[in-house]
Design an enzyme around this catalytic site. Structure first.
Site, PDB file in Angstrom:
ATOM      1  N   CYS A   1       0.838  -1.207   0.000  1.00  0.00           N
ATOM      2  CA  CYS A   1       0.000   0.000   0.000  1.00  0.00           C
ATOM      3  C   CYS A   1       0.875   1.260   0.000  1.00  0.00           C
ATOM      4  CB  CYS A   1      -0.899  -0.041   1.236  1.00  0.00           C
ATOM      5  SG  CYS A   1      -1.802   1.471   1.573  1.00  0.00           S
TER       6      CYS A   1
ATOM      7  N   CYS B   1       0.113   3.734   2.767  1.00  0.00           N
ATOM      8  CA  CYS B   1       0.581   3.180   4.051  1.00  0.00           C
ATOM      9  C   CYS B   1       2.074   3.439   4.222  1.00  0.00           C
ATOM     10  CB  CYS B   1       0.323   1.681   4.130  1.00  0.00           C
ATOM     11  SG  CYS B   1      -1.407   1.210   4.094  1.00  0.00           S
TER      12      CYS B   1
END
Length: 148
Positions: A70, A73
């Site tokens: 991600c 993230c």
């Protein structure tokens, strides 16, 4: 001197530790493995340790649900580290990799990442989602904790 005790779960070995409340700011060590319990660093957790800490710890715990694939993230990681330093020793920050621990995403009904859950004394106090600057995350946590 206060007789009040604080319980914290060691993020490394999962052992519950208890110590005087006035020692919380001094980064107490785990009685089993010797790791710091309140160091101001983000701890990586597994699901079992997360569940135990969320249920039993006396200090607020902010958990980042993330995954290595991600992009947001990964971009959020340094901001989360900065927030951990700034919120310590009153709040501990931890993360759990939802790719390695998919049951965590199921258990906590995580529908998108990065997602953050603030736990305190066995209760979920708040959820936040999306990458954001450390200062905003800190402000949100402080506002939620002021209400309890």
């Amino acid at each position: 001197m206060s007789d009040r005790k604080i319980r914290l779960t060691c993020p490394d070995c999962g052992q519950t530790n208890q110590f005087p409340a006035d020692k919380a700011a001094g980064n107490p060590k785990c009685g089993v493995c010797g790791q710091g319990l309140n160091s101001g660093k983000v701890a990586a957790l597994d699901l079992k340790t997360l569940e135990k800490a969320a249920k039993t710890d006396d200090l607020p715990l902010l958990v980042d649900f993330w995954a290595p694939w991600c992009g947001p993230c990964r971009a959020m990681a340094p901001e989360f580290e900065r927030a951990a330093r700034n919120l310590a020793p009153q709040v501990r920050l931890a993360k759990i990799d939802t790719q390695s621990h998919p049951d965590a995403a199921i258990r906590y009904t995580i529908r998108g990442i990065p997602a953050f859950i603030l736990f305190h004394k066995g209760r979920e106090l708040a959820r936040f989602s999306g990458a954001r600057p450390a200062a905003e995350l800190e402000r949100m946590v402080r506002e939620k904790l002021a209400l309890v």
